[in-house]
Structure formats: structure tokens, C-alpha cells
Design a protein around this motif. Structure first.
Motif, PDB file in Angstrom:
ATOM      1  N   ARG A  20       0.831  -1.207   0.000  1.00 24.77           N
ATOM      2  CA  ARG A  20       0.000   0.000   0.000  1.00 24.77           C
ATOM      3  C   ARG A  20       0.870   1.262   0.000  1.00 24.77           C
ATOM      4  NH1 ARG A  20      -4.381   0.878  -1.084  1.00 24.77           N
ATOM      5  NH2 ARG A  20      -5.212   1.997   0.692  1.00 24.77           N
ATOM      6  N   PRO A  21       0.304   2.420  -0.404  1.00 25.45           N
ATOM      7  CA  PRO A  21       1.117   3.644  -0.503  1.00 25.45           C
ATOM      8  C   PRO A  21       1.782   4.074   0.801  1.00 25.45           C
ATOM      9  CG  PRO A  21      -0.952   3.925  -1.663  1.00 25.45           C
ATOM     10  CD  PRO A  21      -1.045   2.606  -0.949  1.00 25.45           C
ATOM     11  N   MET A  22       2.997   4.627   0.648  1.00 24.70           N
ATOM     12  CA  MET A  22       3.762   5.174   1.787  1.00 24.70           C
ATOM     13  C   MET A  22       3.742   6.702   1.710  1.00 24.70           C
ATOM     14  SD  MET A  22       7.246   2.973   2.072  1.00 24.70           S
ATOM     15  CE  MET A  22       7.980   3.660   0.621  1.00 24.70           C
ATOM     16  N   ARG A  23       4.060   7.306   2.831  1.00 26.23           N
ATOM     17  CA  ARG A  23       4.241   8.752   2.892  1.00 26.23           C
ATOM     18  C   ARG A  23       5.550   9.035   3.633  1.00 26.23           C
ATOM     19  NH1 ARG A  23       0.602   9.460  -0.079  1.00 26.23           N
ATOM     20  NH2 ARG A  23      -1.235  10.773   0.011  1.00 26.23           N
ATOM     21  N   ALA A  24       6.209  10.141   3.296  1.00 24.68           N
ATOM     22  CA  ALA A  24       7.438  10.516   4.017  1.00 24.68           C
ATOM     23  C   ALA A  24       7.451  12.016   4.237  1.00 24.68           C
ATOM     24  CB  ALA A  24       8.672  10.098   3.223  1.00 24.68           C
ATOM     25  N   ILE A  25       7.887  12.437   5.421  1.00 29.49           N
ATOM     26  CA  ILE A  25       8.023  13.876   5.704  1.00 29.49           C
ATOM     27  C   ILE A  25       9.361  14.131   6.388  1.00 29.49           C
ATOM     28  CG2 ILE A  25       5.556  14.463   5.863  1.00 29.49           C
ATOM     29  CD1 ILE A  25       5.849  14.210   8.943  1.00 29.49           C
ATOM     30  N   PHE A  26       9.905  15.322   6.156  1.00 33.57           N
ATOM     31  CA  PHE A  26      11.126  15.754   6.839  1.00 33.57           C
ATOM     32  C   PHE A  26      10.760  16.298   8.208  1.00 33.57           C
ATOM     33  CE2 PHE A  26      13.753  16.023   2.902  1.00 33.57           C
ATOM     34  CZ  PHE A  26      14.950  15.541   3.434  1.00 33.57           C
ATOM     35  N   LEU A  27      11.569  15.995   9.223  1.00 29.35           N
ATOM     36  CA  LEU A  27      11.424  16.617  10.538  1.00 29.35           C
ATOM     37  C   LEU A  27      12.398  17.798  10.613  1.00 29.35           C
ATOM     38  CD1 LEU A  27      11.258  13.369  12.702  1.00 29.35           C
ATOM     39  CD2 LEU A  27       9.375  14.631  11.671  1.00 29.35           C
ATOM     40  N   SER A  28      12.225  18.641  11.629  1.00 29.85           N
ATOM     41  CA  SER A  28      13.022  19.872  11.671  1.00 29.85           C
ATOM     42  C   SER A  28      14.506  19.595  11.908  1.00 29.85           C
ATOM     43  CB  SER A  28      12.482  20.836  12.730  1.00 29.85           C
ATOM     44  OG  SER A  28      12.418  20.185  13.976  1.00 29.85           O
ATOM     45  N   ASN A  29      14.852  18.435  12.489  1.00 32.14           N
ATOM     46  CA  ASN A  29      16.272  18.129  12.726  1.00 32.14           C
ATOM     47  C   ASN A  29      16.918  17.422  11.536  1.00 32.14           C
ATOM     48  OD1 ASN A  29      15.118  15.623  12.855  1.00 32.14           O
ATOM     49  ND2 ASN A  29      15.719  15.185  14.970  1.00 32.14           N
ATOM     50  N   GLY A  30      16.178  17.279  10.430  1.00 34.40           N
ATOM     51  CA  GLY A  30      16.752  16.673   9.233  1.00 34.40           C
ATOM     52  C   GLY A  30      16.474  15.193   9.082  1.00 34.40           C
ATOM     53  N   ASN A  31      15.934  14.557  10.139  1.00 36.55           N
ATOM     54  CA  ASN A  31      15.537  13.146  10.020  1.00 36.55           C
ATOM     55  C   ASN A  31      14.263  13.037   9.186  1.00 36.55           C
ATOM     56  OD1 ASN A  31      17.678  12.325  11.571  1.00 36.55           O
ATOM     57  ND2 ASN A  31      16.526  12.275  13.487  1.00 36.55           N
ATOM     58  N   ILE A  32      13.927  11.794   8.817  1.00 31.60           N
ATOM     59  CA  ILE A  32      12.730  11.562   8.002  1.00 31.60           C
ATOM     60  C   ILE A  32      11.792  10.619   8.746  1.00 31.60           C
ATOM     61  CG2 ILE A  32      11.941  10.337   5.909  1.00 31.60           C
ATOM     62  CD1 ILE A  32      14.336  11.544   4.478  1.00 31.60           C
ATOM     63  N   MET A  33      10.505  10.935   8.689  1.00 33.27           N
ATOM     64  CA  MET A  33       9.501  10.023   9.244  1.00 33.27           C
ATOM     65  C   MET A  33       8.649   9.474   8.109  1.00 33.27           C
ATOM     66  SD  MET A  33       6.435  10.581  11.866  1.00 33.27           S
ATOM     67  CE  MET A  33       5.294  10.391  10.536  1.00 33.27           C
ATOM     68  N   THR A  34       8.443   8.160   8.092  1.00 34.87           N
ATOM     69  CA  THR A  34       7.620   7.550   7.039  1.00 34.87           C
ATOM     70  C   THR A  34       6.426   6.837   7.662  1.00 34.87           C
ATOM     71  OG1 THR A  34       8.925   5.504   7.092  1.00 34.87           O
ATOM     72  CG2 THR A  34       9.582   7.172   5.488  1.00 34.87           C
ATOM     73  N   THR A  35       5.336   6.782   6.893  1.00 37.94           N
ATOM     74  CA  THR A  35       4.195   5.953   7.290  1.00 37.94           C
ATOM     75  C   THR A  35       3.953   4.967   6.161  1.00 37.94           C
ATOM     76  OG1 THR A  35       2.565   7.453   6.295  1.00 37.94           O
ATOM     77  CG2 THR A  35       3.111   7.820   8.605  1.00 37.94           C
ATOM     78  N   GLY A  36       3.657   3.716   6.516  1.00 36.93           N
ATOM     79  CA  GLY A  36       3.429   2.693   5.497  1.00 36.93           C
ATOM     80  C   GLY A  36       2.823   1.454   6.111  1.00 36.93           C
TER      81      GLY A  36
END
Length: 462
Positions: free
Chosen positions: A220-236
Motif C-alpha cells: 500500500r502507498p507510503m508517505r514521508a516527511i522531513f522533521l526539523s532536525n533533518g531526520n525523516i519520518m515515514t508511514t506505510g
């Protein structure tokens, strides 16, 4: 004694849906199957993608226009195919971009007090995709820079001020792009794709600087966003269709910093992130709940806070930026939940006894002023968001009118010739403007005189 409960000022955040009379009723929300939010909000307007016959349209409502929305209420209706995504410009509260199945992106200037008649003429049409365009996103700190991603697997970055496609990222994604997100200063983007990979891209160099295959095992589709400290959070999704939230360090994407498993459901999770509080809100399409988590720098990094639940499932969701919130009520987030025929605002509040401004809840936040012009960003400059204080509540400034300047090959030559004569031409321009003003004054005085004469004539006639 070991502390059992983690201390956090966001532990007691509670959500509350507004009363029926403060909702937007009788709206035919779009039935497109594309996994976008279908709603975008800013401190002035809420925009909602709606069902439209013979093309694509979206409603733009001033925030105060609550209650039942008349079926004949004017829409923005210039697309020839269904609208798939909309996004307000962060630097001008009257400019909105829309992406559509008709392969185009359009940018609109909404009048100060909202629409009084249907709007079908955009300020600019951006044509460059060969298949439907499903994702658009404005640059967070540079004026007039807009990103679009289409089902032709390419990302185009536009200079909206000139209507030109400046960067074209063609061969980086072998399949449909599910999500694109800018980082805090807009120097990088992260993308998710149907091939299950998360990529971090430097768009101006056209290079992938980090990549993780199979960030989530599920199809199923994933999503990714940048956090303010430069790390990435994904949902899937996991292989067993469990919904997951994962945290990644861009410097080393071999292993996730944390994978948090939630529940089994097929609704795609839309993440909304507040960089000021480091709280992530997850809204599942088809769910009737909003989960929220706090992201910290210490392991396990992801901390579950709470869940807001209601009866109706959500078809889409709009998220208000910080400067549109009511700081007097300790409001830290506001969502606009789309249901079958309704848009319901949901307010997230931190309970406090004091009526004073809570500066720990409201650090300086990104304001509406851009840090850079488009041209500066395209030649390699970066700028952090220009921050404002919300201490006295946000007071909107005057928005500049949005103008598109079509590039002309002759411009460069003309400019060279006119460099020497620029002071003269400026003086001449001032002279012409004065003349126009005096003519306008003359016309208005003559109009008054004519009205007076007409009144006198009508009295004589009687």
C-alpha cells in the motif's frame, strides 16, 4: 526512584470537534480515489476539492463562512479533469495552486473577500507533465517556487513568477510517486514511490543523496516527511498489512531508528507535522480518528500521546499553519475534517489555567515572508524560514498582488541599452503617473458636476 511516566507538556493535548453551526455544511466532497488530503487551509480561507460535472473544481470559503453552503456558491473551475491536489502558497494567503488529471498545474489569485462568481481564468497555467498531476507543494522559504509530481514519474520544479519549468527530475523514479516533501529550508526533498523506496534528493544538483529500498514491506502507498532536525519520518504498511510509523536518519538509512506498529487497516496514513512542538498527527483515510505522537532526540524517539476519535470517517483533512491558530485558547493545532457532505473543524488544545501568553507552547514560528526570491534559490542560495512571534496573536499584513512575468528573449538586450538611461526613464514614468492621477481627479470632479446638473434638471422638469 525511576520515573515511570515521561514528562511532556503535550501529554494532555485534547481534541474537540466544533459545534454543528461552526461547520461547513452541504458540500459535495470529491470522490476521486487519489490519496491526497483534498483540503488546504490558511489563516484566511479553507479550500475543498468538490464533485464537478465536466471537469474539476474546488471551493474556496472564507473561514468565517460557516453553516450551509449554497449549491450555487461559486467555485474555482478552470480544469478540464478532476482536481487531485491543492496547496495554498505559504507567502501569500490569496494564492493557491491546483493539480489535475488534465496534466496541468494552475495557480489562482483569490480575491480578498473570497469568490463572488465562478473563477475559470488562472493567473498562470503550468504545462509540462504528460500524465495526470497528483502532487503539488510550494517551497517553504523561496517565493514563487512550486514543485509538482505526476503519474509520468517525474518531478518538475517551476518558477511560477515566470511560468517556466526550471528543474525536471525525470529518471529517478521507476514507478508512480506517492509523496514529496521539502525539508525545513527547502534545500532537499524526500520522496516515496511505488517501488517501496524512500529517496532523499538534492533537486538543484539532480542527485539522489540517500536511499532506502523497502522502507515498508507492504504494497500500500507510503508517505514521508522531513522533521526539523533533518531526520525523516515515514508511514506505510508491513507485509501483514499492519500500519507502521518509522523514523530514519538521512546519514545512515540502513536501519530505521524506530518502527512503531499501530493497527491493521487499509487506510493510507496522512502525516501532518508541527516543527515547533515536534508533534506528528496521523490521519488515516477512511478512519474516524487522529493519532498524535511526540518525536524526541532520545531513544525510543517516537512517543505516543493520544488519539482523538469521532463517529464519522474522514475522506480528507486540512491542517492549519501555526499563524492561523488562537493563541489565547492554547490551541496548538486545528484540522478541517472532510466527511461525505461536510467539513468539520477539530481543535487541539493544551489545557492551561493561566490566561497569559504561553511562550513554551508558541516559540517563534515561520511567518509569511519568504527568505529568498525564486531566482536566488535556483542559483544555489538557501534560506531558513523567517520567524515571527505570536505573542500578540498573528496580524495578517497586506498581500502583494501575484504577477507572472513572461520571459522575453529581447529583455536582456533591451536592459543593456536602457541601463544608461534608467534615471531619465524613471523621471519620465513619474511624470506620466502624475499626469494620469490629475486626469483621474478631473474625471471624478466632472462626474460630480454632471450628477449635480442632472439633479437640477430633474427638479426643473418636475
Amino acid at each position: 526512584m525511576k520515573r515511570v511516566v515521561r514528562v511532556s507538556k503535550y501529554r494532555h493535548v485534547f481534541g474537540q470537534a466544533l459545534k454543528n453551526e461552526q461547520c461547513y455544511d452541504d458540500i459535495r466532497v470529491s470522490r476521486v480515489t487519489w490519496d491526497s488530503a483534498l483540503c488546504s487551509v490558511n489563516p484566511k480561507f479553507v479550500a475543498i476539492v468538490v464533485e464537478a460535472s465536466g471537469g474539476g473544481a474546488f471551493l474556496v470559503l472564507p473561514l468565517h463562512k460557516v453553516g450551509r453552503i449554497d449549491k450555487s456558491y461559486p467555485t474555482v473551475c478552470g480544469h478540464t479533469g478532476p482536481v487531485l491536489d491543492i496547496d495554498w502558497c505559504p507567502h501569500n494567503d490569496q494564492v493557491i495552486a491546483s493539480a489535475s488529471e488534465d496534466c496541468t498545474v494552475m495557480v489562482w489569485q483569490i480575491p480578498e473577500n473570497g469568490l463572488v462568481s465562478p473563477m475559470s481564468d488562472p493567473v498562470v497555467i503550468l504545462e509540462g507533465h504528460s500524465k495526470r498531476v497528483g502532487i503539488i507543494s510550494w517551497h517553504p522559504t523561496a517565493r514563487n517556487v512550486l514543485l509538482s509530481a505526476g503519474c509520468d514519474n517525474q518531478i518538475i520544479i517551476w518558477n511560477v513568477g515566470t511560468g517556466e519549468a526550471m528543474i525536471n527530475l525525470e529518471d529517478m523514479h521507476p514507478d508512480i510517486i506517492y509523496s514529496v516533501c521539502w525539508n525545513r529550508n527547502g534545500s532537499l526533498i524526500c520522496t516515496t514511490c511505488k517501488d517501496k523506496a524512500v529517496r532523499v534528493i538534492d533537486p538543484r544538483k539532480g542527485a539522489v543523496i540517500a536511499e532506502k529500498d523497502k522502507a515498508h514491506e507492504g504494497a500500500r502507498p507510503m508517505r514521508a516527511i522531513f522533521l526539523s532536525n533533518g531526520n525523516i519520518m515515514t508511514t506505510g504498511f508491513s507485509r501483514m498489512s499492519e500500519r507502521q510509523l518509522a523514523l530514519w536518519n538521512v546519514q545512515n538509512m540502513e536501519e530505521a531508528m524506530n518502527v512503531y506498529e499501530m493497527d491493521i487497516s487499509n487506510g493510507v496514513l496522512l502525516p501532518f507535522y508541527d516543527p515547533d512542538s515536534n508533534v506528528v498527527y496521523l490521519c488515516g483515510k477512511g478512519d474516524s480518528s487522529i493519532r498524535y505522537f511526540e518525536i524526541t532526540d532520545e531513544s525510543p524517539y517516537v512517543h505516543y500521546l493520544s488519539t482523538f476519535s469521532s463517529k464519522e470517517p474522514q475522506k480528507g483533512m486540512g491542517y492549519m499553519c501555526k499563524r492561523g491558530l488562537d493563541v489565547n485558547k492554547c490551541e496548538i493545532a486545528r484540522f478541517y475534517k472532510l466527511q461525505e457532505r461536510k467539513c468539520e473543524p477539530i481543535v487541539m488544545t493544551v489545557p492551561r489555567k493561566s490566561d497569559l501568553f504561553q511562550d513554551d507552547l508558541y516559540p517563534d514560528t515561520a511567518g509569511p515572508d519568504p527568505a529568498l526570491e525564486a531566482e536566488e534559490w535556483f542559483v544555489g542560495k538557501n534560506g531558513d524560514p523567517v520567524l515571527i512571534s505570536l505573542k500578540n496573536g498573528y496580524v495578517p499584513g497586506k498581500n502583494r498582488e501575484f504577477k507572472v512575468v513572461k520571459k522575453n528573449i529581447l529583455d536582456a538586450k533591451v536592459n543593456k541599452n536602457s541601463e544608461n538611461s534608467s534615471p531619465k526613464s524613471e523621471a519620465k514614468l513619474e511624470e506620466i503617473l502624475k499626469e494620469i492621477k490629475s486626469l483621474k481627479d478631473l474625471v471624478s470632479s466632472q462626474e460630480k458636476r454632471i450628477i449635480q446638473l442632472e439633479e437640477q434638471m430633474s427638479k426643473i422638469a418636475i
